[in-house]
Design a protein around this motif. Sequence first.
Motif, PDB file in Angstrom:
ATOM      1  N   PHE A 206       0.822  -1.207   0.000  1.00  0.00           N
ATOM      2  CA  PHE A 206       0.000   0.000   0.000  1.00  0.00           C
ATOM      3  C   PHE A 206       0.856   1.258   0.000  1.00  0.00           C
ATOM      4  CE2 PHE A 206      -4.033  -1.982   2.102  1.00  0.00           C
ATOM      5  CZ  PHE A 206      -4.318  -2.621   0.903  1.00  0.00           C
ATOM      6  N   PHE A 207       2.049   1.175   0.555  1.00  0.00           N
ATOM      7  CA  PHE A 207       2.948   2.327   0.547  1.00  0.00           C
ATOM      8  C   PHE A 207       3.793   2.377  -0.723  1.00  0.00           C
ATOM      9  CE2 PHE A 207       2.237   1.718   5.125  1.00  0.00           C
ATOM     10  CZ  PHE A 207       1.810   2.993   5.445  1.00  0.00           C
ATOM     11  N   ARG A 208       4.342   1.233  -1.099  1.00  0.00           N
ATOM     12  CA  ARG A 208       5.309   1.221  -2.195  1.00  0.00           C
ATOM     13  C   ARG A 208       4.659   1.298  -3.577  1.00  0.00           C
ATOM     14  NH1 ARG A 208      10.393  -0.465  -0.267  1.00  0.00           N
ATOM     15  NH2 ARG A 208      10.340  -1.747   1.621  1.00  0.00           N
ATOM     16  N   ASP A 209       3.559   0.573  -3.758  1.00  0.00           N
ATOM     17  CA  ASP A 209       3.064   0.318  -5.110  1.00  0.00           C
ATOM     18  C   ASP A 209       1.797   1.083  -5.476  1.00  0.00           C
ATOM     19  OD1 ASP A 209       5.160  -1.429  -5.367  1.00  0.00           O
ATOM     20  OD2 ASP A 209       3.993  -3.208  -4.867  1.00  0.00           O
ATOM     21  N   VAL A 210       1.310   1.919  -4.568  1.00  0.00           N
ATOM     22  CA  VAL A 210       0.130   2.727  -4.876  1.00  0.00           C
ATOM     23  C   VAL A 210       0.578   4.092  -5.385  1.00  0.00           C
ATOM     24  CG1 VAL A 210      -1.906   3.871  -3.924  1.00  0.00           C
ATOM     25  CG2 VAL A 210      -1.337   1.543  -3.207  1.00  0.00           C
ATOM     26  N   GLU A 211      -0.002   4.504  -6.483  1.00  0.00           N
ATOM     27  CA  GLU A 211       0.340   5.790  -7.109  1.00  0.00           C
ATOM     28  C   GLU A 211      -0.484   6.887  -6.424  1.00  0.00           C
ATOM     29  OE1 GLU A 211       2.842   7.839  -9.273  1.00  0.00           O
ATOM     30  OE2 GLU A 211       2.754   5.649  -9.502  1.00  0.00           O
ATOM     31  N   TRP A 212       0.044   7.411  -5.335  1.00  0.00           N
ATOM     32  CA  TRP A 212      -0.692   8.388  -4.537  1.00  0.00           C
ATOM     33  C   TRP A 212      -0.688   9.784  -5.157  1.00  0.00           C
ATOM     34  CZ3 TRP A 212      -3.863   6.747  -0.969  1.00  0.00           C
ATOM     35  CH2 TRP A 212      -3.615   5.547  -0.298  1.00  0.00           C
ATOM     36  N   GLY A 213       0.306  10.089  -5.977  1.00  0.00           N
ATOM     37  CA  GLY A 213       0.405  11.448  -6.505  1.00  0.00           C
ATOM     38  C   GLY A 213       0.841  12.408  -5.412  1.00  0.00           C
ATOM     39  N   GLU A 214       0.456  13.666  -5.543  1.00  0.00           N
ATOM     40  CA  GLU A 214       0.822  14.666  -4.537  1.00  0.00           C
ATOM     41  C   GLU A 214      -0.153  14.600  -3.360  1.00  0.00           C
ATOM     42  OE1 GLU A 214       1.189  18.587  -6.068  1.00  0.00           O
ATOM     43  OE2 GLU A 214       2.529  18.014  -7.705  1.00  0.00           O
ATOM     44  N   LEU A 215       0.395  14.473  -2.155  1.00  0.00           N
ATOM     45  CA  LEU A 215      -0.423  14.438  -0.943  1.00  0.00           C
ATOM     46  C   LEU A 215       0.159  15.392   0.099  1.00  0.00           C
ATOM     47  CD1 LEU A 215      -1.112  10.619  -0.280  1.00  0.00           C
ATOM     48  CD2 LEU A 215      -2.661  12.285  -1.325  1.00  0.00           C
ATOM     49  N   ASP A 216      -0.732  15.979   0.889  1.00  0.00           N
ATOM     50  CA  ASP A 216      -0.305  16.711   2.080  1.00  0.00           C
ATOM     51  C   ASP A 216      -0.334  15.787   3.294  1.00  0.00           C
ATOM     52  OD1 ASP A 216      -0.054  19.301   0.806  1.00  0.00           O
ATOM     53  OD2 ASP A 216      -2.244  19.346   0.720  1.00  0.00           O
ATOM     54  N   TYR A 217      -1.402  14.987   3.380  1.00  0.00           N
ATOM     55  CA  TYR A 217      -1.583  14.099   4.523  1.00  0.00           C
ATOM     56  C   TYR A 217      -2.009  12.710   4.056  1.00  0.00           C
ATOM     57  CZ  TYR A 217      -1.844  18.619   6.897  1.00  0.00           C
ATOM     58  OH  TYR A 217      -1.578  19.881   7.341  1.00  0.00           O
ATOM     59  N   LEU A 218      -1.460  11.692   4.724  1.00  0.00           N
ATOM     60  CA  LEU A 218      -1.865  10.315   4.492  1.00  0.00           C
ATOM     61  C   LEU A 218      -2.348   9.758   5.819  1.00  0.00           C
ATOM     62  CD1 LEU A 218      -2.067   7.845   2.621  1.00  0.00           C
ATOM     63  CD2 LEU A 218       0.264   7.248   3.294  1.00  0.00           C
ATOM     64  N   LEU A 219      -3.644   9.456   5.904  1.00  0.00           N
ATOM     65  CA  LEU A 219      -4.236   8.946   7.136  1.00  0.00           C
ATOM     66  C   LEU A 219      -4.286   7.425   7.098  1.00  0.00           C
ATOM     67  CD1 LEU A 219      -5.089  11.951   7.188  1.00  0.00           C
ATOM     68  CD2 LEU A 219      -7.220  11.229   8.287  1.00  0.00           C
ATOM     69  N   LEU A 220      -4.002   6.811   8.250  1.00  0.00           N
ATOM     70  CA  LEU A 220      -4.066   5.360   8.378  1.00  0.00           C
ATOM     71  C   LEU A 220      -5.122   4.996   9.415  1.00  0.00           C
ATOM     72  CD1 LEU A 220      -1.193   5.683   7.095  1.00  0.00           C
ATOM     73  CD2 LEU A 220      -0.506   3.712   8.437  1.00  0.00           C
ATOM     74  N   ASP A 221      -6.132   4.240   8.987  1.00  0.00           N
ATOM     75  CA  ASP A 221      -7.103   3.686   9.919  1.00  0.00           C
ATOM     76  C   ASP A 221      -6.510   2.380  10.449  1.00  0.00           C
ATOM     77  OD1 ASP A 221      -9.301   2.885  11.335  1.00  0.00           O
ATOM     78  OD2 ASP A 221     -10.485   2.320   9.582  1.00  0.00           O
ATOM     79  N   LEU A 222      -5.893   2.431  11.642  1.00  0.00           N
ATOM     80  CA  LEU A 222      -5.159   1.290  12.179  1.00  0.00           C
ATOM     81  C   LEU A 222      -6.101   0.215  12.722  1.00  0.00           C
ATOM     82  CD1 LEU A 222      -2.266   2.933  14.242  1.00  0.00           C
ATOM     83  CD2 LEU A 222      -2.194   2.091  11.899  1.00  0.00           C
ATOM     84  N   PRO A 223      -5.616  -1.030  12.815  1.00  0.00           N
ATOM     85  CA  PRO A 223      -6.397  -2.049  13.522  1.00  0.00           C
ATOM     86  C   PRO A 223      -6.514  -1.647  14.994  1.00  0.00           C
ATOM     87  CG  PRO A 223      -4.587  -3.026  12.267  1.00  0.00           C
ATOM     88  CD  PRO A 223      -4.357  -1.555  12.279  1.00  0.00           C
ATOM     89  N   PRO A 224      -7.620  -2.006  15.649  1.00  0.00           N
ATOM     90  CA  PRO A 224      -7.744  -1.661  17.063  1.00  0.00           C
ATOM     91  C   PRO A 224      -6.777  -2.464  17.926  1.00  0.00           C
ATOM     92  CG  PRO A 224      -9.550  -3.070  16.384  1.00  0.00           C
ATOM     93  CD  PRO A 224      -8.800  -2.714  15.132  1.00  0.00           C
ATOM     94  N   GLY A 225      -6.445  -1.920  19.079  1.00  0.00           N
ATOM     95  CA  GLY A 225      -5.624  -2.656  20.031  1.00  0.00           C
ATOM     96  C   GLY A 225      -4.135  -2.531  19.771  1.00  0.00           C
ATOM     97  N   THR A 226      -3.400  -3.458  20.382  1.00  0.00           N
ATOM     98  CA  THR A 226      -1.930  -3.411  20.317  1.00  0.00           C
ATOM     99  C   THR A 226      -1.367  -4.735  19.802  1.00  0.00           C
ATOM    100  OG1 THR A 226      -1.858  -4.086  22.646  1.00  0.00           O
ATOM    101  CG2 THR A 226      -1.776  -1.729  22.183  1.00  0.00           C
ATOM    102  N   GLY A 227      -2.074  -5.358  18.871  1.00  0.00           N
ATOM    103  CA  GLY A 227      -1.635  -6.644  18.323  1.00  0.00           C
ATOM    104  C   GLY A 227      -0.484  -6.518  17.350  1.00  0.00           C
ATOM    105  N   ASP A 228      -0.145  -7.654  16.718  1.00  0.00           N
ATOM    106  CA  ASP A 228       1.030  -7.715  15.846  1.00  0.00           C
ATOM    107  C   ASP A 228       0.940  -6.756  14.665  1.00  0.00           C
ATOM    108  OD1 ASP A 228       2.127  -9.616  17.452  1.00  0.00           O
ATOM    109  OD2 ASP A 228       1.572 -11.330  16.206  1.00  0.00           O
TER     110      ASP A 228
END
Length: 351
Positions: A206-228
């Motif tokens: 998702f970071f390397r191979d996605v053509e994001w173009g110009e971005l100011d912010y990249l938000l990540l909806d993380l999995p809940p909790g503190t798992g692996d």
Amino acid sequence: MITEQQVREILGQLQDPFLHKSLAETDGITNVAIKEEKNHVSVKIAIAKTNTPEQMQLQMKIVDVLKEAGANTVGIRFEELPVEKLQSFRGTATEAEAQDILSPLSTVQVISIASGKGGVGKSTVSVNLAVALARLGKKVGLIDADIYGFSVPDMMGVTDMPKVVDNRIYPVDRLGVKVISMGFFVENNAPIVWRGPMLGKVLDQFFRDVEWGELDYLLLDLPPGTGDVALDIHQMLPSSKEIVVTTPHPTAAFVAARAGAMALQTDHEILGVIENMAWFESKSGEREFVFGQGGGPKLAEELRTELLGQIPLGQPDWTEEDFAPSVYAEKHSTGQIYLDIAAEVIKKLNK
């Protein structure tokens, strides 16, 4: 009705992602089966290396081309080519050179949205904060990194699919936000049963191979909790900032403190806390504190950060013409709260 010969001709033109030779050249189409009554095509494909992000890209291509050719549904099983066959293509299957995971996004500010447990509205906050930032004129991307519980496409009313061009994935643009999610790569809402290492590779893609173009912010909806998976993401992105979501209930805030503690332990800066489901406003205008009070301020104090905002319980205004069931309108009272939070986030990051 698509035929076996057509399937083999169509798929034979696709390339093994590691050998850079067509599947026809590698004899990579090992089995084709067609259920005529359902127009369902099942294929077994042999490639140089399985359980990789490159396999996922090829899977997307196979589904796309077969559906374009007339198949209703597609089933795919992958296996690895025999060693002797790989040796006949010596020197062609090489590992990609190591690179910094964020090198294509080196100028982008990454914001992770975390929670201690599921069910507190973390994804709702992620979606609405991303849209609010876009409404304020920012170029925004959103990764649905909650791999097991992906929900962002449905929340935003996304009906399109990402495009793959020259081995690059182009995210879906929705409400001014570029979106990528595991939900795009799973057919019929199938459950994810992969183990941690494979999930890490997906996020890496998702970071390397996605053509994001110009971005100011990249938000990540993380999995809940503190798992692996959550821990892997924290270690992947040492420069990201973090927002912790909780409800007013003391237990939810107590659990959310663990997510904040993990962020601090991995040298992440916490931007602040958002308290979701803070109250319900009745028709008479009175506030009813359904889940109690104080969880958000208490968590912010414990994490030595600030309370960015409190989001009430409520129903977004949406129409069938612009169906996005979890996105608040800009003029909605809750939509305005998200705009205020987004403005505060921009202010803090500009400092």
